[in-house]
Each structure stands twice: as structure tokens, then as C-alpha cells.
Design a protein around this motif. Sequence first.
Motif, short mmCIF file in Angstrom:
data_model
loop_
_atom_site.label_atom_id
_atom_site.label_comp_id
_atom_site.label_asym_id
_atom_site.label_seq_id
_atom_site.Cartn_x
_atom_site.Cartn_y
_atom_site.Cartn_z
N SER A 119 -12.66 -34.76 -6.18
CA SER A 119 -12.58 -35.54 -7.42
C SER A 119 -13.64 -36.63 -7.45
O SER A 119 -14.34 -36.82 -8.46
CB SER A 119 -11.19 -36.17 -7.55
N LEU A 120 -13.75 -37.38 -6.37
CA LEU A 120 -14.71 -38.48 -6.32
C LEU A 120 -16.15 -37.99 -6.46
O LEU A 120 -16.98 -38.63 -7.12
CB LEU A 120 -14.55 -39.25 -5.00
N LYS A 121 -16.42 -36.85 -5.86
CA LYS A 121 -17.78 -36.31 -5.94
C LYS A 121 -18.14 -35.98 -7.38
O LYS A 121 -19.24 -36.33 -7.86
CB LYS A 121 -17.89 -35.05 -5.06
N ILE A 122 -17.23 -35.33 -8.08
CA ILE A 122 -17.50 -34.96 -9.47
C ILE A 122 -17.59 -36.19 -10.35
O ILE A 122 -18.50 -36.32 -11.18
CB ILE A 122 -16.41 -34.00 -9.98
N LEU A 123 -16.67 -37.15 -10.16
CA LEU A 123 -16.66 -38.35 -10.99
C LEU A 123 -17.88 -39.23 -10.72
O LEU A 123 -18.37 -39.91 -11.62
CB LEU A 123 -15.38 -39.14 -10.74
N SER A 124 -18.39 -39.20 -9.51
CA SER A 124 -19.60 -39.98 -9.21
C SER A 124 -20.82 -39.41 -9.94
O SER A 124 -21.82 -40.11 -10.12
CB SER A 124 -19.86 -40.01 -7.70
N LEU A 125 -20.72 -38.16 -10.35
CA LEU A 125 -21.82 -37.52 -11.08
C LEU A 125 -21.71 -37.74 -12.58
O LEU A 125 -22.72 -37.88 -13.27
CB LEU A 125 -21.86 -36.02 -10.77
N ILE A 126 -20.46 -37.78 -13.10
CA ILE A 126 -20.31 -37.87 -14.56
C ILE A 126 -20.18 -39.30 -15.07
O ILE A 126 -20.38 -39.55 -16.25
CB ILE A 126 -19.10 -37.04 -15.04
N GLY A 127 -19.79 -40.24 -14.21
CA GLY A 127 -19.73 -41.64 -14.63
C GLY A 127 -18.44 -42.02 -15.33
O GLY A 127 -17.40 -41.39 -15.15
N ASN A 128 -18.51 -43.06 -16.20
CA ASN A 128 -17.30 -43.66 -16.75
C ASN A 128 -17.10 -43.39 -18.24
O ASN A 128 -16.39 -44.12 -18.91
CB ASN A 128 -17.30 -45.17 -16.49
#
Length: 489
Positions: A119-128
Motif C-alpha cells: 500500500s505504501l509503495k503505491i501511495l508514495s507514487l500517486i500522492g495525496n
Amino acid sequence: MKNDGRYMVDNFGIDMNKIKIIILGPLAFLIILLVPLSVIDMQARGGLGILIWMALWWTSGNISVVITALVPIFVTTFIPIAPVAEIVNVFSHRIVFLIAGSCAMGAAWQRWGLARRLSLKILSLIGNSARKQIWAWFLISATLSSIIADTVTAAVFVPVAVTLLKYLGYDSNSKRWNNPAATNILLAIAWGASIGSLPTPLGGGQNLLIYEFLSEAVGRKIYFYEWTIRMLPFTLIFIPFIGFYISHILQKKDMKLPGTKEIYKKELKKMGSLSKGELFSALVFIIAVAAAFLEPIYTQLFPFLDPAFIFFSLAFLLFFIPTEEEENVLSIKSMRYFPITVLIVWPSALALAKVLEFSGLAEILSSLLTFFVDGHGIIPFLIFGGVTAFLTNISTNTASAALLMPIIIKLFISQNINPVPIILLLTVSVNLSFAIASGNGCLAVSAGYGVNLKTMFKHGVIIAFFGFLISTGLAYLLDNLFSWWGILI
């Protein structure tokens, strides 16, 4: 007993302030059993009584599903409605071992943080971006729930999402309830896991229950790939439909959530390199899933191998694989993440089906519904699909499968009509559970972390309604245009 400020609940999940409602279940059973009806004998009335009893408890929300699950055993022990030995046997069914293995592997994923890392890996790529995060959580949950039980998927990802939402300022259930973006992210996980369960029998207890009914109806074991290719068209339509609904209808405007990509990168950095627990839990899981789908290849050489027991046995091996810590990949500590309720609810649903069969009630109800059967016309698809979709949104997906599937299958077989097309449609209908927290484990988990239940109900009903229309139309087209779709016999 403990008091949460509103009502008192004992350790078994019974709301003692609503004991009068709870008594309605056994009271209805006794009335149905004891009041003579010329067209239904006592044994069939007993089957009907158990059906009504369990339906009342399942839909009331005032008593734990675990207790409801034990009703068939309790009743048939003292009243000869169905052989109690047959009822008890379902609790050692091969599918129970498959569920146990799958859930144990999911517990390992949660214990060692593999799902969190993903999850963190994907979210670190897509942002907020709120919409991007909704899509990310939705797709992650939908993808994983096709190979790990939907409830386990939600149990793995909802706490991860909540941890990240806390970093963004939504650090309480009330804040997440009142913030549309936070609620939409939790709904993305819950609804993603719900509909993502369609492509394989591994998607949840309701699918495995139908998988068993389907195998019995056609007289042979159904290979996983046969299920997947028939459910894939529905999945490919529902994923963009529901994803778009959450990200653009619920999330009317895109917005930047507090924080940046750096928050996710920081959390990911804290996790360090891939641990042995993560590595081995992922590797063993991949092997187990591959074994399930490659069954047609090795079954000729090794007919004794069964994917259900492969799952269980590989999970068992995790108890003996060490990690960097003084703990193996699976241990008593990691098993606290194991959803034990799933192991009880699934066989109880099968037990209810056995009660309906042995009591003769299924045959009686089938004869009453014969009027609605007309080959594979659109009318029976609409009627039975609609009833199933409705029931799954007022009770639970597993309950709706257990209550309706045996009766409808028997009805079609008694009319010498291939039951496979209607079973496939009802499989989709059973998975259209979006409206209430008790509908499935995914919704219940998100409710526990503060999702807005009013939003869930209002928009869950809308999605379920349009989902019913889409699935019925698509099932009718597939059944009429492609002969392979409804042929498994």
C-alpha cells in the motif's frame, strides 16, 4: 458484561437490551413446527422454522453470526428434522481447510506488514489526490480479494488506510465519518474487496459455498479457471463502474488531502528492507494460488492432490519457517489476525442447506416457484437475480447464498433445465452486497473504523440496483450468445 454507554453486550455479542427481538427467532421456529399444516409435514415445517429463525437472527444485528451459525446443530440434536451427523460433518468439509489456509496466509501478510508495504509503495507514487487515492485503494482491494477472502482483504487494508488517514489529521472515527474523502477511501476498500471477490472461488465464503453447490449440481469438481473465465466479464464491467462511482459521484470534486508523498515514503522507509516474514508469506501464498489454478494439469498425474488441502498444508508449513525475530512466519501471536468467524459462518450456511434438503422443504419450495421458471428467459433471471440481490443487502452475502441457492438449483434441476446459467447469475447477485455493515465482513470492518454508514447505505443501494440490472442483462446475453458460458455438465 460491558457497557458501551448505549446498551450492554455480553462476551458472545448478544445485545441483552433487545432480548425480546432475539426471542423472536426460536419463537417463530416453535410456532411453525407445532402448528399443523396439511400441505407440509412436521419435518418440512421444522426446516422452514430453522430457515426463519436463522434469517431473523442474521438480519436483526442483535446477535453474533457465530451463535446463529450453531442453530442447525442445536435444533437437529433434539428434533429429527435432519440427521445431526450430516449437519456436523460440514464443519470438516474440504472447503473449510481451504478457508483456513487462505485466512492463515492473510494473517501472515498482516502480521509481517506485506500488505502495508504494498500500500505504501503505491501511495508514495500517486500522492495525496483524493481521487487517485480512492482508485489506488479500490484497485488494490479488488485485486487481492480475488485470491484472498474478501473479509481478510478488508481486515488487512482498512487498518493500513486508517493509519495513513491519522497522519493526514483524520485521527478519530467521528472525523472519518464526517469527512467525505476519508469515508470514500474506506468505502473504496470495502466495496473493492466486495466486488473484487468475483473472479475466483477464493474470493470469500459466499463464493466457496456456491462453488460447492455448483460442483454438486453438475456432478463433478469445478476447476478454478472455469469459474474465472465466467466471472471475468462481470468483473471487467463492475470494476470501472464502481470505481468511477466512488471517485466521481461520491467524491464530487478532487481535492488534495493534507500531507504529501513524503509521508508515505517516510513510513515505507521505516519498514526497512523486505523481511523474511514478508518474503516467505508471499512466496507460499503464490505457490498455493498457482496450485489452485494449475489443478487441471497435475490432476492426471497426482489425483490425490487437492487445492483445498494444499492451501491448508502450505499454511501449516509457515509455522516452521523462522524469521529474523524469535518468531516463525506463523505463530500464536500472528494468528490473532485470523478471522475465526469465517470458519464457523461458512459451514453453518452449508448446514442450513443440508437442513433444507433433508427436511424436504427445498423440494416443497421448489414446486411453489415452478411457475417462474421458463428455460433461460430474461424473466427468471430478473426474478431470481433480483430476490438474491435484495436479500444480500438486508442480511449477509453468505446467508443469501445459503437461503436461496439450494432451493433455486433444485427447482431448475427438477424442471430438467441446466442450472449453471442461473447459478452463475446468482453468484454475481450474492456479491452485490454494499448497503449495510452486516452485509459482509468488508463492510463490517470499515464500519468499525468510522465509515459513514448513511453514505454506505444510500449509495450502496444505488450501486446494488444498477449492478443487478447490469449483471442480469449481461448474464442473459452471455447465456444466449456463447454456448460455453452455461455448459459445465
